[in-house]
Design a protein around this motif. Structure first.
Motif, short mmCIF file in Angstrom:
data_model
loop_
_atom_site.label_atom_id
_atom_site.label_comp_id
_atom_site.label_asym_id
_atom_site.label_seq_id
_atom_site.Cartn_x
_atom_site.Cartn_y
_atom_site.Cartn_z
N THR A 148 -10.53 1.59 -3.81
CA THR A 148 -10.66 0.43 -4.27
C THR A 148 -10.14 -0.21 -4.91
O THR A 148 -10.03 -2.23 -4.68
CB THR A 148 -12.01 0.69 -5.69
OG1 THR A 148 -11.04 2.02 -6.56
CG2 THR A 148 -13.69 1.33 -4.86
N GLY A 149 -9.22 0.51 -5.41
CA GLY A 149 -7.74 -0.21 -6.02
C GLY A 149 -7.05 -1.26 -4.62
O GLY A 149 -6.52 -2.59 -4.97
N ILE A 150 -6.98 -0.39 -3.44
CA ILE A 150 -6.23 -1.19 -2.93
C ILE A 150 -6.68 -2.67 -2.38
O ILE A 150 -6.57 -3.43 -1.68
CB ILE A 150 -6.08 -0.42 -1.33
CG1 ILE A 150 -5.44 1.25 -1.45
CG2 ILE A 150 -5.97 -0.79 0.14
CD1 ILE A 150 -4.94 2.15 -0.81
N ILE A 202 3.50 -8.62 -5.60
CA ILE A 202 2.13 -8.35 -6.65
C ILE A 202 1.03 -7.61 -6.57
O ILE A 202 0.41 -7.21 -7.34
CB ILE A 202 1.51 -10.19 -6.35
CG1 ILE A 202 2.76 -11.32 -6.87
CG2 ILE A 202 -0.31 -10.46 -6.59
CD1 ILE A 202 2.28 -12.04 -6.27
N MET A 203 1.32 -6.48 -5.04
CA MET A 203 0.32 -6.03 -4.71
C MET A 203 0.64 -4.38 -6.01
O MET A 203 0.09 -3.73 -6.35
CB MET A 203 -0.11 -5.28 -3.45
CG MET A 203 -0.79 -7.13 -2.66
SD MET A 203 -1.02 -6.83 -1.14
CE MET A 203 -2.22 -5.16 -0.62
N ILE A 204 1.76 -4.40 -5.56
CA ILE A 204 2.53 -2.84 -5.29
C ILE A 204 1.60 -1.96 -7.14
O ILE A 204 1.56 -1.33 -7.24
CB ILE A 204 4.11 -2.67 -6.12
CG1 ILE A 204 4.24 -2.75 -4.17
CG2 ILE A 204 4.40 -1.59 -6.53
CD1 ILE A 204 5.46 -3.03 -4.13
N PRO A 205 1.74 -2.91 -8.27
CA PRO A 205 1.65 -1.98 -10.08
C PRO A 205 0.03 -2.13 -9.19
O PRO A 205 -0.11 -1.29 -10.04
CB PRO A 205 2.02 -3.74 -10.68
CG PRO A 205 2.36 -4.92 -9.66
CD PRO A 205 2.50 -3.94 -8.63
N LEU A 206 -0.77 -2.85 -9.38
CA LEU A 206 -2.25 -3.26 -9.40
C LEU A 206 -2.26 -1.42 -7.83
O LEU A 206 -3.69 -1.25 -9.06
CB LEU A 206 -2.99 -3.89 -8.42
CG LEU A 206 -2.67 -5.47 -8.81
CD1 LEU A 206 -3.32 -6.56 -7.98
CD2 LEU A 206 -4.18 -4.89 -10.47
N ILE A 250 0.86 -0.99 0.29
CA ILE A 250 0.19 -0.42 -0.23
C ILE A 250 1.09 1.32 0.09
O ILE A 250 0.62 2.32 -1.15
CB ILE A 250 -1.24 -0.14 1.14
CG1 ILE A 250 -2.20 -0.98 1.06
CG2 ILE A 250 -1.56 1.70 1.45
CD1 ILE A 250 -3.10 -1.18 2.64
N PRO A 251 1.69 1.36 0.81
CA PRO A 251 2.76 2.65 0.86
C PRO A 251 3.62 3.00 -0.24
O PRO A 251 3.04 3.69 -0.95
CB PRO A 251 3.32 2.39 1.98
CG PRO A 251 3.65 1.07 2.77
CD PRO A 251 2.17 1.05 1.59
N MET A 269 -9.53 9.59 -2.69
CA MET A 269 -8.94 8.70 -2.05
C MET A 269 -10.01 7.63 -2.86
O MET A 269 -9.65 6.59 -2.16
CB MET A 269 -9.82 8.97 -0.92
CG MET A 269 -9.34 8.63 0.32
SD MET A 269 -7.44 7.74 0.68
CE MET A 269 -6.96 9.71 1.80
N LYS A 270 -11.31 7.89 -2.85
CA LYS A 270 -12.70 6.58 -3.25
C LYS A 270 -11.78 5.68 -4.03
O LYS A 270 -11.90 4.27 -3.63
CB LYS A 270 -13.77 6.85 -3.78
CG LYS A 270 -14.93 7.82 -2.05
CD LYS A 270 -16.18 8.22 -2.94
CE LYS A 270 -17.17 8.75 -1.70
NZ LYS A 270 -17.91 9.62 -0.99
#
Lengths: 266, 282
Positions: free
Chosen positions: B200-202, B151-155, B87-88, B195-196
């Motif tokens: 959703t991406g997160i 895996i999360m970073i690029p998304l 996330i960060p 933010m919203k």
């Protein structure tokens, strides 16, 4: 018609001496290789309204965006000299300069996530001003100045974007004057509004010039004639004529000015 | 009028109807695998779902019953670790990419993020194995979390960049025009507006990470015992499913179905949350 007579009375009552607030000398502005303005020079007088008129693409917006260095935000550059109170604006930190030279945009652009109240005091709050009761006072004062207070005093916590277009634009003007600028730049502030809202904005400009120096870009020549003390006619990036508004509209010295205000081109 | 009743026109209508029919059939076809998945996981798994399944540890081979409490906790830890990394890094790089758009560095970073997004997760698992598991000389929750984070970073980067870009430039200019510095503009004006969409991406990236198996096989490995140590192998729902599904015991197979059901419900819930958030945006 009403406002024209008003112009005359105000001209009589606020005759005091003309003082130069900003001066522009040999201003040439560029977007990359494209030159948008060439050697424009003029004086902007304190507590007067200067209208910039001219056909689309003549450099009106670029001109006023140079005055608060907003031009560089979109990657533009300029040469020449612009002074505010005799100090070159390039010597200012751009952030400080924009607090002195505020701006109102063509389309109303309240901050989408903020309430009416937060929109008005955004400039102060985000610059670290946190005294709540003082903020309330300022918000009320600014909203009264733009004649919006009576319409929104019961909905200060509603989203700024929930207001009508004309209200939003007055909210944006309130937001601009809340940071107490000395000069207010307006880039076609009424072009996205209906006639009634436009009339309100024009009245407002009238009142504001008691305390502020105003530069307004407009497509609408009647508007320029109604609200301004001085008018500059730009064409193809060049200053064609600059004069007192009455003089420029009644007896322009340049042929092109006459053609433009007569609607023969542009 | 005459030409509208001509046979040519009627034939056009017939062609259009045939095309629409195929489109509708294809759309229905898409739903079949989904319904099959739901049907089988519910049919096979529901009988093994009970309180014990969530609170008990796996039983030794031969004993029936038991649960996957360790895998639930393990998955939670792994996803938390992945989020702490993803996330960060994802949000900040997304902000960078949206604010600095045209020079060489952001352009190349944007391209590399695309590449990372398309990298098979098993490859990311192998890389995490070589860079973390081998030097540490142990499979570990930490290396699994790092693999999920990668895996999360690029998304997250992509959605953050897109959402920040969606904030109209007039809003940014309004803020600059008030003499608000750039960093405050980004932090207090642009980010709240985006933010919203970023949330959703997160959420979607968390759903994706929770469902990953391949990168965990080489990193977190799996564990039949209770462990919350970050430097030790740790269980996870997906690896639990993998192990139990290929085991030759009926009871284990049923538990694999049950775990699948739990995972599907979790991921669907996240997707529903995503829908609710994105609907509120309009």
């Amino acid at each position: 018609m009403n406002s024209l007579t008003k112009t005359e009375t105000i001209e009589k009552t606020t005759k005091p001496e003309l003082k130069e607030k900003m001066s522009v000398k040999y201003l040439c502005a560029y977007f990359g290789d494209v030159q948008a303005l060439s050697t424009v020079s003029m004086s902007i007088y304190k507590k007067r309204v200067l209208a910039i008129i001219g056909p689309s693409g003549c450099g009106k917006s670029t001109f006023i965006r140079c005055l608060n260095r907003m031009h560089e935000v979109v990657g533009g550059e300029y040469v020449g000299e612009i002074k505010l109170d005799d100090v070159d604006i390039k010597k200012f930190n751009s952030v400080i300069l924009r607090r002195k030279v505020g701006m109102v945009f063509q389309k109303p652009n309240p901050f989408p996530t903020m309430s009416v109240f937060d929109n008005v005091v955004a400039g102060l709050k985000l610059n670290g001003f946190r005294n709540k009761s003082k903020l309330k006072e300022i918000a009320e004062d600014c909203l009264k100045k733009v004649a919006l207070w009576d319409e929104v005093k019961d909905s200060l916590n509603k989203a700024g974007t929930s207001l009508s277009g004309g209200q939003q634009q007055r909210l944006c003007i309130a937001r601009t004057i809340a940071v107490e600028p000395e000069v207010i730049l307006m880039d076609e502030p009424a072009s996205a509004l209906d006639p009634i809202s436009t009339a309100k904005i024009e009245e407002l400009i009238f009142d504001l010039r008691k305390n502020y120096t105003i530069v307004i870009v407009t497509h609408n020549m009647q508007q320029a004639a109604r609200v301004s003390d001085f008018t500059a006619f730009l064409y193809m990036g060049k200053l064609v004529e600059y004069n007192k508004t009455k003089k420029l509209f009644i007896s322009p010295t340049e042929k092109r000015t006459e053609d433009y205000i007569a609607g023969r081109f542009g | 009028m005459e030409e509208y009743n001509s046979t040519k026109y009627k034939w056009r209508i017939r062609k259009s109807n045939i095309a629409v029919m195929f489109a509708v059939l294809s759309a229905l076809l898409v739903l079949i695998p989904l319904f099959l998945i739901l049907f089988y996981t519910v049919q096979q798994g529901i009988s093994s779902i009970n309180w014990d399944f969530f609170t008990q540890m796996p039983k030794p081979v031969g004993e029936t019953g038991g649960g996957m409490a360790n895998a639930l906790v393990g998955s939670a830890i792994l996803v938390l670790l992945g989020s702490a990394l993803g996330i960060p890094v994802g949000v900040m790089s997304g902000i960078y990419l949206s604010e600095e758009s045209d020079s060489f560095l952001p352009k190349s970073i944007r391209f590399l993020v695309e590449v990372l997004n398309g990298t098979p997760s098993i490859v990311i698992g192998i890389v995490a194995y070589i860079t973390f598991v081998v030097p540490m000389k142990s499979f570990s929750a930490l290396s699994g979390g790092i693999a999920l984070g990668i895996i999360m970073i690029p998304l997250i980067t992509r959605t953050t960049e897109e959402m920040v870009r969606l904030v109209p430039s007039t809003v940014r200019e309004a803020s600059f025009g008030l003499g608000i510095p750039k960093w405050k503009t980004t932090l207090h004006v642009i980010l709240p507006a985006a933010m919203k969409g970023m949330l959703t991406g997160i959420i979607l990236s968390i759903a994706r990470a929770a469902g990953e198996t391949a990168p965990l096989l080489f990193t977190a490995l799996g564990n039949r015992f209770w462990s919350t140590n970050l430097d030790q192998p740790i269980a996870s729902i997906t690896v639990f499913i993998y192990d139990y599904a290929k085991a030759p015991f009926d009871d284990w197979n049923r538990q694999a179905w049950a775990a699948s059901l739990v995972l599907i419900v979790f991921v669907t819930t996240l997707n529903v949350i995503f829908k609710i958030i994105s609907r509120k945006r309009k």
